[in-house]
Motif scaffolding. Structure first.
Motif, PDB file in Angstrom:
ATOM      1  N   GLY A  51     -13.987  -5.782  22.973  1.00  0.00           N
ATOM      2  CA  GLY A  51     -15.307  -6.406  23.095  1.00  0.00           C
ATOM      3  C   GLY A  51     -15.301  -7.681  23.911  1.00  0.00           C
ATOM      4  N   GLY A  52     -14.293  -7.854  24.746  1.00  0.00           N
ATOM      5  CA  GLY A  52     -14.203  -9.070  25.541  1.00  0.00           C
ATOM      6  C   GLY A  52     -13.728 -10.275  24.773  1.00  0.00           C
ATOM      7  N   ARG A  53     -13.228 -10.059  23.574  1.00  0.00           N
ATOM      8  CA  ARG A  53     -12.765 -11.157  22.730  1.00  0.00           C
ATOM      9  C   ARG A  53     -11.261 -11.051  22.510  1.00  0.00           C
ATOM     10  NH1 ARG A  53     -16.922 -13.511  19.475  1.00  0.00           N
ATOM     11  NH2 ARG A  53     -18.962 -12.558  19.826  1.00  0.00           N
ATOM     12  N   VAL A  54     -10.586 -12.169  22.561  1.00  0.00           N
ATOM     13  CA  VAL A  54      -9.157 -12.180  22.251  1.00  0.00           C
ATOM     14  C   VAL A  54      -8.979 -11.865  20.772  1.00  0.00           C
ATOM     15  CG1 VAL A  54      -7.068 -13.582  22.140  1.00  0.00           C
ATOM     16  CG2 VAL A  54      -8.660 -13.857  24.056  1.00  0.00           C
ATOM     17  N   GLY A  55      -8.220 -10.823  20.480  1.00  0.00           N
ATOM     18  CA  GLY A  55      -8.021 -10.424  19.092  1.00  0.00           C
ATOM     19  C   GLY A  55      -9.144  -9.605  18.511  1.00  0.00           C
ATOM     20  N   GLY A  56     -10.099  -9.190  19.352  1.00  0.00           N
ATOM     21  CA  GLY A  56     -11.240  -8.445  18.840  1.00  0.00           C
ATOM     22  C   GLY A  56     -10.968  -6.955  18.714  1.00  0.00           C
ATOM     23  N   TYR A  57     -11.775  -6.305  17.860  1.00  0.00           N
ATOM     24  CA  TYR A  57     -11.762  -4.842  17.751  1.00  0.00           C
ATOM     25  C   TYR A  57     -13.206  -4.365  17.619  1.00  0.00           C
ATOM     26  CZ  TYR A  57     -11.376  -0.077  16.305  1.00  0.00           C
ATOM     27  OH  TYR A  57     -11.525   1.287  16.271  1.00  0.00           O
ATOM     28  N   PHE A  58     -13.630  -3.445  18.510  1.00  0.00           N
ATOM     29  CA  PHE A  58     -14.993  -2.925  18.473  1.00  0.00           C
ATOM     30  C   PHE A  58     -14.977  -1.423  18.748  1.00  0.00           C
ATOM     31  CE2 PHE A  58     -15.630  -7.372  19.204  1.00  0.00           C
ATOM     32  CZ  PHE A  58     -16.819  -7.688  18.567  1.00  0.00           C
ATOM     33  N   LYS A  59     -15.805  -0.681  18.016  1.00  0.00           N
ATOM     34  CA  LYS A  59     -16.028   0.747  18.280  1.00  0.00           C
ATOM     35  C   LYS A  59     -16.872   0.868  19.547  1.00  0.00           C
ATOM     36  CE  LYS A  59     -18.929   4.450  16.293  1.00  0.00           C
ATOM     37  NZ  LYS A  59     -18.246   5.675  16.680  1.00  0.00           N
ATOM     38  N   THR A  60     -16.443   1.721  20.466  1.00  0.00           N
ATOM     39  CA  THR A  60     -17.159   1.862  21.744  1.00  0.00           C
ATOM     40  C   THR A  60     -17.962   3.150  21.847  1.00  0.00           C
ATOM     41  OG1 THR A  60     -15.192   2.859  22.751  1.00  0.00           O
ATOM     42  CG2 THR A  60     -15.466   0.462  22.976  1.00  0.00           C
ATOM     43  N   SER A  61     -17.693   4.129  20.982  1.00  0.00           N
ATOM     44  CA  SER A  61     -18.377   5.422  21.077  1.00  0.00           C
ATOM     45  C   SER A  61     -19.696   5.389  20.319  1.00  0.00           C
ATOM     46  CB  SER A  61     -17.477   6.529  20.517  1.00  0.00           C
ATOM     47  OG  SER A  61     -17.114   6.235  19.174  1.00  0.00           O
ATOM     48  N   ALA A  62     -20.584   6.364  20.651  1.00  0.00           N
ATOM     49  CA  ALA A  62     -21.856   6.478  19.944  1.00  0.00           C
ATOM     50  C   ALA A  62     -21.612   6.899  18.503  1.00  0.00           C
ATOM     51  CB  ALA A  62     -22.755   7.502  20.644  1.00  0.00           C
ATOM     52  N   GLU A  63     -22.608   6.592  17.646  1.00  0.00           N
ATOM     53  CA  GLU A  63     -22.470   6.918  16.234  1.00  0.00           C
ATOM     54  C   GLU A  63     -22.328   8.417  16.004  1.00  0.00           C
ATOM     55  OE1 GLU A  63     -25.350   3.465  16.162  1.00  0.00           O
ATOM     56  OE2 GLU A  63     -23.899   4.323  17.547  1.00  0.00           O
ATOM     57  N   ASN A  64     -21.519   8.747  15.003  1.00  0.00           N
ATOM     58  CA  ASN A  64     -21.319  10.135  14.611  1.00  0.00           C
ATOM     59  C   ASN A  64     -21.981  10.303  13.246  1.00  0.00           C
ATOM     60  OD1 ASN A  64     -20.487  12.689  14.136  1.00  0.00           O
ATOM     61  ND2 ASN A  64     -18.295  12.261  14.165  1.00  0.00           N
ATOM     62  N   ALA A  65     -23.267  10.712  13.280  1.00  0.00           N
ATOM     63  CA  ALA A  65     -24.037  10.760  12.044  1.00  0.00           C
ATOM     64  C   ALA A  65     -24.353  12.186  11.650  1.00  0.00           C
ATOM     65  CB  ALA A  65     -25.338   9.978  12.207  1.00  0.00           C
ATOM     66  N   SER A  66     -24.614  12.375  10.361  1.00  0.00           N
ATOM     67  CA  SER A  66     -24.987  13.696   9.860  1.00  0.00           C
ATOM     68  C   SER A  66     -26.473  13.929  10.120  1.00  0.00           C
ATOM     69  CB  SER A  66     -24.697  13.785   8.361  1.00  0.00           C
ATOM     70  OG  SER A  66     -25.581  12.937   7.650  1.00  0.00           O
ATOM     71  N   ALA A  67     -26.947  15.099   9.690  1.00  0.00           N
ATOM     72  CA  ALA A  67     -28.340  15.470   9.937  1.00  0.00           C
ATOM     73  C   ALA A  67     -29.315  14.480   9.310  1.00  0.00           C
ATOM     74  CB  ALA A  67     -28.591  16.878   9.405  1.00  0.00           C
ATOM     75  N   ASP A  68     -28.926  13.878   8.188  1.00  0.00           N
ATOM     76  CA  ASP A  68     -29.839  12.941   7.542  1.00  0.00           C
ATOM     77  C   ASP A  68     -29.627  11.500   8.033  1.00  0.00           C
ATOM     78  OD1 ASP A  68     -27.475  12.197   6.398  1.00  0.00           O
ATOM     79  OD2 ASP A  68     -28.067  12.601   4.324  1.00  0.00           O
ATOM     80  N   GLY A  69     -28.784  11.341   9.040  1.00  0.00           N
ATOM     81  CA  GLY A  69     -28.605  10.018   9.639  1.00  0.00           C
ATOM     82  C   GLY A  69     -27.536   9.163   8.999  1.00  0.00           C
ATOM     83  N   SER A  70     -26.920   9.603   7.938  1.00  0.00           N
ATOM     84  CA  SER A  70     -25.889   8.792   7.270  1.00  0.00           C
ATOM     85  C   SER A  70     -24.603   8.811   8.078  1.00  0.00           C
ATOM     86  CB  SER A  70     -25.632   9.313   5.857  1.00  0.00           C
ATOM     87  OG  SER A  70     -25.156  10.637   5.902  1.00  0.00           O
ATOM     88  N   ARG A  71     -23.857   7.772   7.941  1.00  0.00           N
ATOM     89  CA  ARG A  71     -22.604   7.647   8.677  1.00  0.00           C
ATOM     90  C   ARG A  71     -21.485   8.293   7.872  1.00  0.00           C
ATOM     91  NH1 ARG A  71     -25.266   5.364  12.821  1.00  0.00           N
ATOM     92  NH2 ARG A  71     -26.520   3.574  12.239  1.00  0.00           N
ATOM     93  N   LEU A  72     -20.755   9.226   8.506  1.00  0.00           N
ATOM     94  CA  LEU A  72     -19.742   9.987   7.776  1.00  0.00           C
ATOM     95  C   LEU A  72     -18.361   9.889   8.401  1.00  0.00           C
ATOM     96  CD1 LEU A  72     -21.729  13.285   7.053  1.00  0.00           C
ATOM     97  CD2 LEU A  72     -21.388  11.339   5.520  1.00  0.00           C
ATOM     98  N   ASN A  73     -18.274  10.043   9.710  1.00  0.00           N
ATOM     99  CA  ASN A  73     -16.981  10.230  10.363  1.00  0.00           C
ATOM    100  C   ASN A  73     -16.501   8.969  11.083  1.00  0.00           C
ATOM    101  OD1 ASN A  73     -16.595  13.025   9.779  1.00  0.00           O
ATOM    102  ND2 ASN A  73     -18.150  13.509  11.321  1.00  0.00           N
ATOM    103  N   PHE A  74     -15.214   8.663  10.924  1.00  0.00           N
ATOM    104  CA  PHE A  74     -14.555   7.634  11.719  1.00  0.00           C
ATOM    105  C   PHE A  74     -13.962   8.312  12.955  1.00  0.00           C
ATOM    106  CE2 PHE A  74     -14.511   5.995   7.410  1.00  0.00           C
ATOM    107  CZ  PHE A  74     -14.885   4.670   7.576  1.00  0.00           C
ATOM    108  N   ASP A  75     -14.524   8.003  14.129  1.00  0.00           N
ATOM    109  CA  ASP A  75     -14.029   8.635  15.352  1.00  0.00           C
ATOM    110  C   ASP A  75     -13.283   7.630  16.233  1.00  0.00           C
ATOM    111  OD1 ASP A  75     -16.024   7.015  16.269  1.00  0.00           O
ATOM    112  OD2 ASP A  75     -16.995   8.551  17.508  1.00  0.00           O
ATOM    113  N   ASN A  76     -12.891   6.478  15.668  1.00  0.00           N
ATOM    114  CA  ASN A  76     -12.261   5.424  16.459  1.00  0.00           C
ATOM    115  C   ASN A  76     -11.198   4.717  15.618  1.00  0.00           C
ATOM    116  OD1 ASN A  76     -13.619   2.570  15.402  1.00  0.00           O
ATOM    117  ND2 ASN A  76     -14.887   4.377  15.034  1.00  0.00           N
TER     118      ASN A  76
END
Length: 706
Positions: A201-226
């Motif tokens: 994320g342009g930060r020293v020591g930073g960690y950021f997810k860069t991929s689009a959200e992986n959500a189920s049909a009802d919009g809840s967050r389920l999968n870690f893809d990063n």
């Protein structure tokens, strides 16, 4: 009646004299000191050169009963076979093991002898080829000053007033500037072979997810893809500082990019944990077979899903769009905003190598499949904002701290032999509230620790780091000769791992104390010397050497006496720690010590207190108080060292009324204690105490017939 009592040799601080004929003491007598002479050694006198040793304990490595020095890694990364003995070969190509140095005979102050030991140990550590002990050094007085300053005490540590300690410390502490943290560590940087869908994320020591959200049909967050695994290992061999846990610097620190409220609003879940880079790269089994579970491990930069899971999750059926996945790592903290009631919940999870049974402590080596994750009972769904005492618009500042503890399994004072003394301790972990620390203030100690794995009896066992190779190991054990650099380095391999559910979120900062790829960990060591004068001064325990213990150190002969410190572990700048060998009851300003002479056997009742108890005055049988007698003393060479003798005669008589009934005595006990602390003044080797018992003025009879 005048009484002159002379101590036996080496019993000057506590002796009893019996009288041939009983002494009659008239009622209402009084007593006063006439004069006293006190003798002690001056400084440390070495009559012969003294060898001083640092001993790394030995253990059996395999069925042939070869031994290795107890360092990690225990074998060479080049072949997985050559045993690591760091002191076996030095840069000057001398053949003999050089784990000792010589302190020349002569007269030393305590500071000088301590400085000679410090210089000698640091030289030994620096002489080892390739500098694998670069992070270790001997403790300094300034370390104690740093700790005291950090606690807010106005302490001035110098060579006149320090109670010195002997011990190795792990040198990661830098100079603390205004507003800075009280210790330094290095920023997280992802290993280029072990990250997916993530960046800094342009930060020293930073960690950021860069991929689009992986959500189920009802919009809840389920999968870690990063995920990303840190490039450098985490130094996990930390001190168990029960009452001031932050002094242990083994902390993996995370600072979230979102506030508590934002984590809830986005249904996010952030992961910070410890994993194994070598585990991810694949370790050969002891049967020579590449591990069958390798495809199940989080490994390599590649496809999001597929044969190589990036990251590995449970359950592994990715078509299931109902169940929230669990991220796989050895240990982890989940900062979860998907809970009920709009709360950010903390869950502490560990890897299980058997479905439905056991937890981390059941791993007998690192080369096993993670079958599922277990939420530890006392680390389940903790209301994090409440535990942190934070506001909704604060960001989470949290740490994972590792520490060792042997519990009842280990006797650190036992004889210098046997595997019980040499094994790696259990490695527990805590979740730490870092908010107060980052704000340059210290919270109350209990609020620092949010969770401790010891409360759930969960830990990394010895076998997790060093697989047992003796006998007939299981196929999923480790063959250190295959893919040797990866296999061997797994002995020190705990690496940070991070993940997040929501795009462009994660941790603004992750940092931790890092271990370079060529460095060793010292789990266990002790100091030793054959110089009786020196080990008596250092309060080392004396043992007689015999053949069954000669392998602990080739530099000491197999017969004769030697003094040993307790078994120790490298410490993290807490001078009060049990893992430093303190020089007890010896101070550099002994000439400024004052004493009290107690006369036991007469009904003396005088009052005093100690330097730490200004509201706790109490009665003691004090004959006299002697202010700083050794500021003016005379030295005498007695052939076995130098004694200095101080004489003291009060400028005026200080009477103590006994208020006694007529009594008869046949013995008296003299005790000399330190005036500030009431501790026995055991340094006083000889003493003479002359005093007078005087009857009341109205007494006219003969004392001998009274």
């Amino acid at each position: 009646m005048n009484i002159n009592l002379v101590s036996p040799e080496n019993q000057g601080s506590d002796f009893r004299t019996y009288f041939k004929n009983p002494i009659s003491i008239p009622a209402n007598s009084k007593v006063y000191l006439n004069h006293t002479a006190l003798s002690r050694h001056t400084d440390i006198e070495l009559n012969e050169d003294a060898n001083f040793d640092i001993l790394l304990a030995t253990e059996a490595y395999d069925a042939s009963q070869e031994t290795y020095m107890n360092v990690l890694p225990c074998v060479s990364e080049a072949d997985g076979t050559t045993l690591n003995d760091p002191f076996d070969e030095l840069e000057d190509d001398r053949d003999d093991r050089e784990n000792h140095f010589t302190i020349p005979k002569g007269k030393y102050t305590l500071y000088q002898i301590w400085f000679a030991i410090q210089k000698g140990i640091n030289t030994l550590l620096g002489n080892v080829v390739n500098d694998p002990f670069e992070m270790y050094r001997f403790i300094r007085p300034s370390d104690m000053k740093r700790v005291n300053d950090w606690k807010g005490n106005d302490a001035d540590i110098n060579q006149e007033n320090t109670r010195f300690s002997l011990g190795l410390v792990w040198d990661i502490v830098g100079n603390r500037s205004e507003g800075a943290r009280p210790f330094t560590s290095q920023p997280f940087e992802a290993d280029t072979n072990h990250f997916v869908n993530s960046g800094d994320g342009g930060r020293v020591g930073g960690y950021f997810k860069t991929s689009a959200e992986n959500a189920s049909a009802d919009g809840s967050r389920l999968n870690f893809d990063n995920y990303a695994i840190g490039d450098k290992a985490f130094h996990w061999m930390g001190t168990n500082d029960d009452y001031t846990p932050i002094l242990n610097k083994n902390i993996l620190y995370g600072y979230t990019s979102q506030t508590y409220q934002e984590i809830v609003d986005t249904d996010n879940c952030l992961i910070l944990g410890l994993y194994g880079k070598q585990y991810a790269e694949g370790i050969y089994g002891a049967d020579g077979v590449f591990p069958q579970d390798f495809a199940q491990r989080t490994r390599g930069t590649g496809a999001v899903n597929g044969a190589f899971k990036n990251p590995q999750q449970f359950p592994q059926d990715y078509t299931d769009n109902v169940i929230q996945r669990e991220f796989a790592s050895f240990i982890q903290i989940c900062i979860d905003g998907r809970g009920v009631g709009g709360n950010v919940e903390l869950s502490v999870k560990v890897a299980k190598n058997v479905v439905g049974n056991g937890n981390l402590k059941n791993w007998n080596n690192q080369n096993q499949a993670i079958e599922e994750m277990e939420v530890l009972p006392k680390g389940d769904r903790i209301n994090l904002r409440h535990a942190m005492k934070s506001d909704a618009d604060d960001r989470v500042q949290i740490g994972i701290q590792t520490y060792y503890d042997y519990g009842d399994q280990w006797d650190r004072s036992a004889r210098p032999t046997g595997n019980k003394m040499t094994r790696i301790p259990n490695i527990y972990f805590r979740v730490i509230n870092m908010s107060g620390i980052m704000n340059n203030s210290i919270a109350e100690e209990p609020s620092l620790v949010i969770y401790d794995s010891k409360s759930d009896n969960c830990y990394f066992p010895e076998g997790f780091f060093v697989a047992n190779q003796s006998g007939n190991p299981a196929a999923d054990s480790i063959d250190y000769t295959r893919n040797s650099a990866v296999s061997v380095r797994s002995q020190v391999g705990l690496y940070p791992i991070a993940s997040s559910l929501v795009q462009n979120t994660g941790f603004s900062t992750i940092d931790y104390p890092q271990l370079n790829d060529d460095e060793f960990i010292i789990p266990t060591y002790r100091f030793s010397t054959k110089s009786r004068e020196l080990y008596n001064y250092l309060n080392f325990k004396e043992y007689e050497y015999s053949e069954d213990v000669h392998n602990i150190d080739k530099s000491i002969e197999s017969t004769g006496q030697a003094g040993f410190s307790r078994w120790l572990h490298p410490n993290h700048f807490d001078p009060s720690s049990k893992d430093l060998s303190h020089i007890e009851d010896l101070t550099l300003d002994w000439k400024n010590d004052s004493y009290s002479i107690l006369l036991n056997g007469l009904p003396l009742k005088n009052l005093k207190n100690t330097e730490n108890s200004n509201r706790g005055g109490y009665e003691k049988s004090i004959l006299a108080n002697i202010p700083t007698p050794f500021t003016n003393s005379t030295d005498f060479d007695i052939g076995q060292g130098v004694l200095t003798t101080a004489t003291y005669e009060p400028n005026f008589k200080s009477f103590s009324n006994l208020y006694n009934q007529k009594t008869t005595i046949n013995n008296l006990n003299i005790q000399i204690i330190k005036q500030k602390t009431d501790k026995p003044a055991t340094e006083i080797l000889r003493s003479i105490v002359n005093f007078t018992i005087e009857p009341p003025e109205t007494f006219s009879a003969n004392l001998n017939t009274a």
